[in-house]
Design a protein around this motif. Sequence first.
Motif, PDB file in Angstrom:
ATOM      1  N   GLU A  36      23.854  21.689  35.704  1.00  0.00           N
ATOM      2  CA  GLU A  36      23.582  20.575  36.624  1.00  0.00           C
ATOM      3  C   GLU A  36      23.299  21.160  38.002  1.00  0.00           C
ATOM      4  OE1 GLU A  36      27.174  18.322  36.765  1.00  0.00           O
ATOM      5  OE2 GLU A  36      27.157  17.892  34.633  1.00  0.00           O
ATOM      6  N   GLY A  37      22.474  20.479  38.754  1.00  0.00           N
ATOM      7  CA  GLY A  37      22.300  20.925  40.140  1.00  0.00           C
ATOM      8  C   GLY A  37      20.905  20.617  40.660  1.00  0.00           C
ATOM      9  N   PRO A  38      20.688  20.884  41.957  1.00  0.00           N
ATOM     10  CA  PRO A  38      21.645  21.509  42.859  1.00  0.00           C
ATOM     11  C   PRO A  38      22.756  20.534  43.279  1.00  0.00           C
ATOM     12  CG  PRO A  38      19.643  20.933  44.039  1.00  0.00           C
ATOM     13  CD  PRO A  38      19.398  20.591  42.593  1.00  0.00           C
ATOM     14  N   VAL A  39      23.934  21.099  43.549  1.00  0.00           N
ATOM     15  CA  VAL A  39      25.021  20.328  44.130  1.00  0.00           C
ATOM     16  C   VAL A  39      25.286  20.915  45.509  1.00  0.00           C
ATOM     17  CG1 VAL A  39      26.032  19.904  41.857  1.00  0.00           C
ATOM     18  CG2 VAL A  39      26.935  21.765  43.265  1.00  0.00           C
ATOM     19  N   SER A  40      25.821  20.094  46.404  1.00  0.00           N
ATOM     20  CA  SER A  40      26.097  20.549  47.763  1.00  0.00           C
ATOM     21  C   SER A  40      27.554  21.016  47.823  1.00  0.00           C
ATOM     22  CB  SER A  40      25.860  19.373  48.706  1.00  0.00           C
ATOM     23  OG  SER A  40      26.625  19.526  49.869  1.00  0.00           O
ATOM     24  N   SER A  41      27.769  22.247  48.283  1.00  0.00           N
ATOM     25  CA  SER A  41      29.124  22.821  48.272  1.00  0.00           C
ATOM     26  C   SER A  41      29.609  23.122  49.681  1.00  0.00           C
ATOM     27  CB  SER A  41      29.124  24.105  47.440  1.00  0.00           C
ATOM     28  OG  SER A  41      28.737  23.809  46.105  1.00  0.00           O
ATOM     29  N   THR A  42      30.907  22.865  49.864  1.00  0.00           N
ATOM     30  CA  THR A  42      31.600  23.210  51.115  1.00  0.00           C
ATOM     31  C   THR A  42      32.785  24.078  50.734  1.00  0.00           C
ATOM     32  OG1 THR A  42      31.007  21.055  52.029  1.00  0.00           O
ATOM     33  CG2 THR A  42      32.767  22.241  53.157  1.00  0.00           C
ATOM     34  N   TYR A  43      32.990  25.188  51.433  1.00  0.00           N
ATOM     35  CA  TYR A  43      34.119  26.063  51.066  1.00  0.00           C
ATOM     36  C   TYR A  43      34.513  26.922  52.267  1.00  0.00           C
ATOM     37  CZ  TYR A  43      30.096  29.123  50.488  1.00  0.00           C
ATOM     38  OH  TYR A  43      28.914  29.811  50.691  1.00  0.00           O
ATOM     39  N   LEU A  44      35.713  27.434  52.186  1.00  0.00           N
ATOM     40  CA  LEU A  44      36.204  28.336  53.219  1.00  0.00           C
ATOM     41  C   LEU A  44      35.886  29.758  52.781  1.00  0.00           C
ATOM     42  CD1 LEU A  44      39.768  26.972  54.165  1.00  0.00           C
ATOM     43  CD2 LEU A  44      37.840  27.319  55.701  1.00  0.00           C
ATOM     44  N   TRP A  45      35.224  30.514  53.628  1.00  0.00           N
ATOM     45  CA  TRP A  45      34.994  31.923  53.307  1.00  0.00           C
ATOM     46  C   TRP A  45      35.447  32.738  54.512  1.00  0.00           C
ATOM     47  CZ3 TRP A  45      34.865  34.329  49.022  1.00  0.00           C
ATOM     48  CH2 TRP A  45      34.536  35.694  48.983  1.00  0.00           C
ATOM     49  N   LYS A  46      36.512  33.511  54.302  1.00  0.00           N
ATOM     50  CA  LYS A  46      37.113  34.308  55.390  1.00  0.00           C
ATOM     51  C   LYS A  46      37.421  33.401  56.576  1.00  0.00           C
ATOM     52  CE  LYS A  46      35.181  38.485  53.459  1.00  0.00           C
ATOM     53  NZ  LYS A  46      34.075  39.470  53.426  1.00  0.00           N
TER      54      LYS A  46
ATOM     55  N   PRO C  38      18.829  14.367  34.551  1.00  0.00           N
ATOM     56  CA  PRO C  38      18.963  15.216  33.365  1.00  0.00           C
ATOM     57  C   PRO C  38      19.675  16.534  33.672  1.00  0.00           C
ATOM     58  CG  PRO C  38      16.724  15.328  34.237  1.00  0.00           C
ATOM     59  CD  PRO C  38      17.453  14.325  35.083  1.00  0.00           C
ATOM     60  N   VAL C  39      20.379  17.046  32.656  1.00  0.00           N
ATOM     61  CA  VAL C  39      20.960  18.380  32.739  1.00  0.00           C
ATOM     62  C   VAL C  39      20.245  19.239  31.692  1.00  0.00           C
ATOM     63  CG1 VAL C  39      23.194  17.435  33.444  1.00  0.00           C
ATOM     64  CG2 VAL C  39      22.815  18.014  31.039  1.00  0.00           C
ATOM     65  N   SER C  40      20.216  20.543  31.953  1.00  0.00           N
ATOM     66  CA  SER C  40      19.551  21.459  31.032  1.00  0.00           C
ATOM     67  C   SER C  40      20.595  22.010  30.062  1.00  0.00           C
ATOM     68  CB  SER C  40      18.920  22.588  31.845  1.00  0.00           C
ATOM     69  OG  SER C  40      18.766  23.725  31.045  1.00  0.00           O
ATOM     70  N   SER C  41      20.362  21.874  28.764  1.00  0.00           N
ATOM     71  CA  SER C  41      21.356  22.260  27.761  1.00  0.00           C
ATOM     72  C   SER C  41      20.842  23.390  26.875  1.00  0.00           C
ATOM     73  CB  SER C  41      21.712  21.054  26.889  1.00  0.00           C
ATOM     74  OG  SER C  41      22.266  20.029  27.690  1.00  0.00           O
ATOM     75  N   GLU C  50      18.848  26.757  20.897  1.00  0.00           N
ATOM     76  CA  GLU C  50      17.910  25.682  21.236  1.00  0.00           C
ATOM     77  C   GLU C  50      18.130  25.278  22.702  1.00  0.00           C
ATOM     78  OE1 GLU C  50      15.886  23.994  19.040  1.00  0.00           O
ATOM     79  OE2 GLU C  50      16.551  24.697  17.068  1.00  0.00           O
ATOM     80  N   GLN C  51      17.065  24.725  23.336  1.00  0.00           N
ATOM     81  CA  GLN C  51      17.168  24.218  24.705  1.00  0.00           C
ATOM     82  C   GLN C  51      16.684  22.768  24.713  1.00  0.00           C
ATOM     83  OE1 GLN C  51      17.171  26.411  27.907  1.00  0.00           O
ATOM     84  NE2 GLN C  51      17.764  28.288  26.800  1.00  0.00           N
ATOM     85  N   ALA C  52      17.330  21.928  25.541  1.00  0.00           N
ATOM     86  CA  ALA C  52      16.895  20.523  25.638  1.00  0.00           C
ATOM     87  C   ALA C  52      17.402  19.951  26.949  1.00  0.00           C
ATOM     88  CB  ALA C  52      17.467  19.723  24.472  1.00  0.00           C
TER      89      ALA C  52
END
Lengths: 109, 109, 109
Positions: A36-46, C38-41, C50-52
């Motif tokens: 799945e994606g793109p998803v928007s990510s927020t995270y702490l890095w250093k 859709p997600v890629s499987s 297989e891909q779908a």
Amino acid sequence: MTDALLIRITCPSNQVAHQIGDTAVEKRLAACANIEGPVSSTYLWKGVVEQAFEHVLWLKSVTACWAELEALVIELHPYDVPAMVALPCTEVLGPFADWLHENTKAPAN
Amino acid sequence: MTDALLIRITCPSNQVAHQIGDTAVEKRLAACANIEGPVSSTYLWKGVVEQAFEHVLWLKSVTACWAELEALVIELHPYDVPAMVALPCTEVLGPFADWLHENTKAPAN
Amino acid sequence: MTDALLIRITCPSNQVAHQIGDTAVEKRLAACANIEGPVSSTYLWKGVVEQAFEHVLWLKSVTACWAELEALVIELHPYDVPAMVALPCTEVLGPFADWLHENTKAPAN
């Protein structure tokens, strides 16, 4: 509780997600992968709040394959610390539980 | 089982999802947040089947932060009844478990 | 642990995901449904990778509804072996737990 696992791994790109997902399925460490994606990510890095776009890789596998999957992700994932977690499945549709075992290296229950 | 939690919250907009996710990470109640959407939702509200578009906020945290996260969502989320659930993680990639503890207020294990 | 379940079902199309999700909510076997895609499987089918493209249906319900939900999916889903798993919820936001019980056939706790 069943021995099925739903594993979630965030990846920096669709390409990395596919490389890991396809390899895991080809090596029968996972029976199937969804990206799945793109998803928007927020995270702490250093200590600093960072934002980025990532892709989410879901793998359906069994507990017996976890150690090898963890090693595969450490080998293929470009992050120093890949965000990889496994969720236990308390129920699985009957025929799908059999299918998981037939399509992973795990010994059938 | 580990003390890691994968928390899922559905939000009415990307903006609300970001407000809650970014605040949770800044307050170190979650180590990272991912936002997906729009997703198509169907639900019963006062006995009537309703449809809407929502955004899904995923938070990666630890059990020790749940109570504060629940209070934060009740404070910031516009719904009367926010759909917030926490999934236990039966396995976590080794270095990521350490990273979760380093980036949340929770005492290190 | 609570009796709430987060159920994940991959479907061949948005339409199939909606048919199952809407029916589950109308029959009060789930309180709400979210559809992503859709997600890629990638998956093994009879030994071949297989891909779908698929759509992911998430249902929020309770353990008492699992057997009827499993039967509903077997009845409505076009695959021979639908990928349906249930994730246990170790925590649920207080009012949402009540709402889950009010909006499913399950007896209130």
